[in-house]
Structures are given as structure tokens and as C-alpha cells.
Design a protein around this motif. Structure first.
Motif, PDB file in Angstrom:
ATOM      1  N   GLN A 193      52.900  80.184   6.143  1.00 57.33           N
ATOM      2  CA  GLN A 193      54.232  80.709   6.441  1.00 57.33           C
ATOM      3  C   GLN A 193      54.303  81.231   7.874  1.00 57.33           C
ATOM      4  O   GLN A 193      55.315  81.055   8.562  1.00 57.33           O
ATOM      5  N   ARG A 194      53.217  81.838   8.321  1.00 53.40           N
ATOM      6  CA  ARG A 194      53.148  82.323   9.704  1.00 53.40           C
ATOM      7  C   ARG A 194      53.245  81.142  10.675  1.00 53.40           C
ATOM      8  O   ARG A 194      53.896  81.244  11.726  1.00 53.40           O
ATOM      9  N   ALA A 195      52.622  80.015  10.314  1.00 56.14           N
ATOM     10  CA  ALA A 195      52.669  78.825  11.169  1.00 56.14           C
ATOM     11  C   ALA A 195      54.094  78.284  11.274  1.00 56.14           C
ATOM     12  O   ALA A 195      54.521  77.853  12.350  1.00 56.14           O
ATOM     13  N   VAL A 196      54.831  78.298  10.154  1.00 54.32           N
ATOM     14  CA  VAL A 196      56.228  77.850  10.181  1.00 54.32           C
ATOM     15  C   VAL A 196      57.046  78.740  11.113  1.00 54.32           C
ATOM     16  O   VAL A 196      57.834  78.260  11.935  1.00 54.32           O
ATOM     17  N   THR A 197      56.850  80.046  10.996  1.00 54.75           N
ATOM     18  CA  THR A 197      57.568  81.000  11.851  1.00 54.75           C
ATOM     19  C   THR A 197      57.200  80.800  13.322  1.00 54.75           C
ATOM     20  O   THR A 197      58.075  80.772  14.195  1.00 54.75           O
ATOM     21  N   ASP A 198      55.898  80.662  13.583  1.00 51.53           N
ATOM     22  CA  ASP A 198      55.443  80.475  14.969  1.00 51.53           C
ATOM     23  C   ASP A 198      56.000  79.180  15.552  1.00 51.53           C
ATOM     24  O   ASP A 198      56.405  79.136  16.726  1.00 51.53           O
ATOM     25  N   LEU A 199      56.008  78.115  14.730  1.00 51.03           N
ATOM     26  CA  LEU A 199      56.530  76.834  15.195  1.00 51.03           C
ATOM     27  C   LEU A 199      58.003  76.960  15.581  1.00 51.03           C
ATOM     28  O   LEU A 199      58.429  76.486  16.637  1.00 51.03           O
ATOM     29  N   GLY A 200      58.777  77.635  14.723  1.00 52.19           N
ATOM     30  CA  GLY A 200      60.192  77.837  15.018  1.00 52.19           C
ATOM     31  C   GLY A 200      60.407  78.650  16.281  1.00 52.19           C
ATOM     32  O   GLY A 200      61.270  78.323  17.117  1.00 52.19           O
ATOM     33  N   ASP A 201      59.618  79.720  16.447  1.00 55.56           N
ATOM     34  CA  ASP A 201      59.735  80.560  17.645  1.00 55.56           C
ATOM     35  C   ASP A 201      59.390  79.771  18.911  1.00 55.56           C
ATOM     36  O   ASP A 201      60.070  79.896  19.943  1.00 55.56           O
ATOM     37  N   CYS A 202      58.337  78.974  18.830  1.00 53.37           N
ATOM     38  CA  CYS A 202      57.919  78.194  19.994  1.00 53.37           C
ATOM     39  C   CYS A 202      58.977  77.168  20.385  1.00 53.37           C
ATOM     40  O   CYS A 202      59.277  76.987  21.573  1.00 53.37           O
ATOM     41  N   VAL A 203      59.525  76.485  19.379  1.00 54.83           N
ATOM     42  CA  VAL A 203      60.558  75.483  19.666  1.00 54.83           C
ATOM     43  C   VAL A 203      61.790  76.158  20.265  1.00 54.83           C
ATOM     44  O   VAL A 203      62.426  75.632  21.187  1.00 54.83           O
ATOM     45  N   ASP A 204      62.137  77.332  19.770  1.00 52.04           N
ATOM     46  CA  ASP A 204      63.252  78.099  20.326  1.00 52.04           C
ATOM     47  C   ASP A 204      62.987  78.423  21.801  1.00 52.04           C
ATOM     48  O   ASP A 204      63.868  78.270  22.667  1.00 52.04           O
TER      49      ASP A 204
END
Length: 425
Positions: free
Chosen positions: A44-55
Motif C-alpha cells: 500500500q505504501r508503494a501505491v501511495t509513493d507511486l502516485g506521489d512520484c507521478v504527481d
């Protein structure tokens, strides 16, 4: 001990065993549950990090379109490289199986790679072209699509692979366009065609087999045709005892040969291997090749040669020859680099002098010699440089490549020399 006491003792022992086993089972279950909870947290942390990075990637690309000074442009390029690196790390953690996010992974890699290529160009005094600005705008739009595709995703990690949860993001990248620039992830890399064979027609298998037999010094009937190779350099492949030899379908040029025979007692040293390799190249009519580096492993000395044009060492045009140190026989030959890159380059003329270029070499290095060399860029283009062989602190042997047009440092290598050979890192 009376019978009743024996029964009581056995009953107590049985209860104790049951309690121990039960406790172990409960403990194991709790540990497994804790492990699963931690794993799901990491996912779940990876999903959040991925979204933040793409943003952050989208936002930084948007800023990059309007940045107008080298300092700001380089700073934004560095941020893009950091964000794409973290995005790839997050994507790599997720339990995905189908590979339907391959284009997403490619997009993230290309953004970082493209940023690095622009940063190098800006540092060398260049400016961003209109085509590169258009590429940035295109990348920004795809970053926005990816951000929208990731918004609201709540994968069920307990159900196994979560490819379906990312389907929308994958669908948005089915028509992701090609991106051409000077970097290892550029789309033109996979489209590269062998320059040596340009304009040559495909030869029949029988002709290729004749060429292979002639190269090995045997009759054609000694060879067996095996599975052909496709890809960027299609070849006919043949076996001859312990030998495998490949001939290009276009032009019928021998591209590779390996002999898997066992190596006997070592009788030759590196100098003997050099003499054998040079004699082999001359016998095959392969001329103007300059020895670069060699390594000895398992009784075999492998020597790299680069094409030399009017005193300029053309490192992309690489030929590898491996010599068995028992008999001096050739056990490997590979000319793939030469076939893919060798072409008529015309006159290779520097725009600055060697003395001017040497001013860009670190004062911590003592220059021992200098000469012109053509080196490959990460995007498989070529740049003419001055190659300076230097000695550094602690007697480090250092190769420095200075762009012969701009005077900028293009590459630095450390020469590693040992009893096993000379290599670069």
C-alpha cells in the motif's frame, strides 16, 4: 508406580504436548499474520509513493516547459531523475504478473533518461530545441493520464496479483508514442539496423553455409544448419562439432563464432595470445584494428579490438577475439559491434586542438598521452573526443574523454590492471 499414577502421568504429558503444539501453532499463525500485514503495508505504501512520484513528475514537467535559465533547467532535470527513480522502485515492489504495465514502466524510464540527456546538453552549453519542448509537453500529458489512472486505486493485496486494479493506467498507455533522444531507453535503440550491411540483400542459406565453412577452413558438408536468429541482426546459425558459427542473413558476413572445447594445459601468456589474435585477424582480411583491452579467464585470453580510421580509434566498431592458451587456437570471435556500427564516416576533424582540450582535464591528473577517439553515447550515437591517458592519486590509471568540439568532459574511466588483464570501469 501404580497403574492409576501411570495413567495420570501420561495424561498430563499428553496435555503438555498439546499445549506446546497449540502454542506453537498460535505463535506461527500470529507471525504469519504479522508478516502478511507488514507485506500489505509495504504494498500500500508503494501505491501511495507511486502516485506521489507521478504527481511530482507531472508538476516538474509542467515547470520545465517554462524554465528559461540553465540553472533552473538543470535543477528541474535533476528532480525528474530523482522522482522517476523512486517511481520505478515503487512499481517494482507491487505484486504484478501480466506485464501489462510495461509501457508505464517504459514511460517512467524514458522521463528520467530524457531528463538526463537534456541536463547533459544544457551543461555542455546547448539549449532545448522546439522538438524537445514538444516532447516535454507530450510527456506531461501522459504523466497527467497516469496520475488520473492511479487516483483512487485500492488493490486487494490479499487476493494475489493486482494487475486488474491497474488496468485503467495500462489502457491509457497502449498508444504511448515513440520518444527519440540520446539515451539508453530511447525508442530508436531497438530500431537500430546494422550499418555495415546497409543496402545489402539477403543471401540464401547455402551461400551463408559456404561462407561459414570457408571461415572455419572446412568443407560445407561438415556444417549442420540449426535454428536461425532474428532480432536486430538476423543470422543463419551452423554447428561444426564443438563450434557454433553465425552468418548474417543480409550480406552473408560471419558475425560470431564460439568453440566450446575443453582447454588443456596452459602454454601461452598474454603476449602469445596477442600474436595469435593478430595473425587470425590478418588471415581473415580484417584490417585497421587496434588492440584495446584484454582479460584472461579459465585458460582463455579475450582481446578487444577497435577500428582505427586515420589515427582515430573508433570504439563503437568493436571486434572481440578469444585465444585458447593451450594451443593458441581461436575459440571465440564476435564482430557484432563492428557490423552494427561500422560505416563511412568521412573525415573526422576536431574543432579544438589537443592542447585546448587538455585544459578540461582535472589538475589532479597527470596527462601521459592523448589521441583522438570516437566513443558511443548512451543513445548509441557517436561523439569525437580526445582520449587522455592519465595518472591520478595513488597511481590510479585514468582515461578522460574530452569532446573535440565543445571541450566538455564526456566520459571518465578507471583502468584496472592485474595478472588477469586490463579492463575499464
Amino acid at each position: 508406580m501404580t497403574k492409576n499414577r501411570k495413567v495420570l502421568f501420561l495424561s498430563l504429558a499428553l496435555v503438555a504436548v498439546i499445549l506446546v503444539l497449540g502454542g506453537t501453532t498460535v505463535s506461527g499463525y500470529m507471525q504469519a499474520s504479522k508478516y502478511k500485514m507488514n507485506l500489505n503495508y509495504n504494498y500500500q505504501r508503494a501505491v501511495t509513493d507511486l502516485g506521489d512520484c507521478v504527481d511530482n513528475i507531472e508538476n516538474t514537467l509542467n515547470k520545465s516547459i517554462y524554465a528559461n535559465t540553465p540553472t533552473q533547467q538543470n535543477g528541474l532535470a535533476a528532480k525528474l531523475m530523482r522522482e522517476t527513480s523512486m517511481a520505478k522502485a515503487a512499481l517494482g515492489i507491487l505484486p504484478l504478473e501480466s506485464g501489462n504495465l510495461a509501457n508505464v514502466n517504459k514511460f517512467i524510464s524514458q522521463v528520467g533518461d530524457f531528463s538526463m540527456a537534456l541536463s547533459s546538453k544544457i551543461s555542455a552549453g546547448g539549449s532545448i530545441s522546439e522538438e524537445e519542448y514538444a516532447s516535454m509537453e507530450n510527456l506531461e500529458q501522459y504523466a497527467k493520464k497516469l496520475k488520473e489512472g492511479l487516483d483512487g486505486i485500492q488493490p486487494d493485496f490479499d487476493a494475489g496479483p493486482v494487475d486488474a486494479s491497474f488496468q485503467q493506467a495500462a489502457d491509457d498507455f497502449t498508444d504511448y508514442p515513440s520518444l527519440i533522444y540520446d539515451g539508453p531507453f530511447s525508442d530508436h535503440i531497438g530500431q537500430q539496423e546494422p550499418k555495415l550491411l546497409a543496402g545489402q540483400s539477403e543471401v540464401p542459406q547455402g551461400n551463408a553455409q559456404n561462407n561459414a565453412a570457408s571461415f572455419l577452413g572446412v568443407t560445407q558438408d561438415k556444417l549442420t544448419h540449426t535454428q536461425d536468429s532474428a532480432g536486430g541482426l538476423p543470422t543463419y546459425n551452423f554447428d561444426c562439432g564443438t563450434i557454433r558459427i553465425s552468418v548474417t542473413k543480409a550480406g552473408g558476413v560471419v558475425s560470431a563464432m564460439t568453440d566450446g572445447r575443453e582447454i588443456g594445459e596452459i602454454r601461452l601468456d598474454a603476449d602469445g595470445a596477442r600474436t595469435a589474435a593478430q595473425g587470425f585477424l590478418e588471415a581473415k582480411g580484417i584490417q585497421n584494428m587496434k588492440e584495446s583491452y584484454y582479460v584472461i579467464n579459465d585458460g582463455i585470453c579475450t582481446i578487444n579490438y577497435a577500428y582505427s580510421q586515420d589515427g582515430v580509434t573508433c570504439y563503437p566498431d568493436l571486434v572481440k577475439v578469444a585465444v585458447a592458451l593451450d594451443t593458441g587456437g581461436i575459440v571465440e570471435y564476435n564482430a557484432t559491434g563492428y557490423i552494427m556500427n561500422h560505416t563511412d564516416r568521412g573525415e573526422l576533424t576536431p574543432k579544438i586542438t589537443q592542447e585546448e582540450a587538455q585544459k578540461s582535464v582535472s589538475p589532479r591528473l597527470k596527462v601521459e598521452s592523448g589521441s583522438l577517439a570516437l566513443i558511443p553515447t548512451p543513445g548509441l550515437n557517436e561523439v569525437l573526443c580526445y582520449e587522455f591517458q592519465c595518472t591520478g592519486e595513488n597511481e590510479d590509471r585514468v582515461l578522460v574523454y574530452i569532446n573535440a568540439s565543445t571541450g566538455m568532459e564526456e566520459q571518465i574511466f578507471i583502468l584496472m590492471q592485474s595478472d588477469s588483464g586490463v579492463l575499464v570501469k
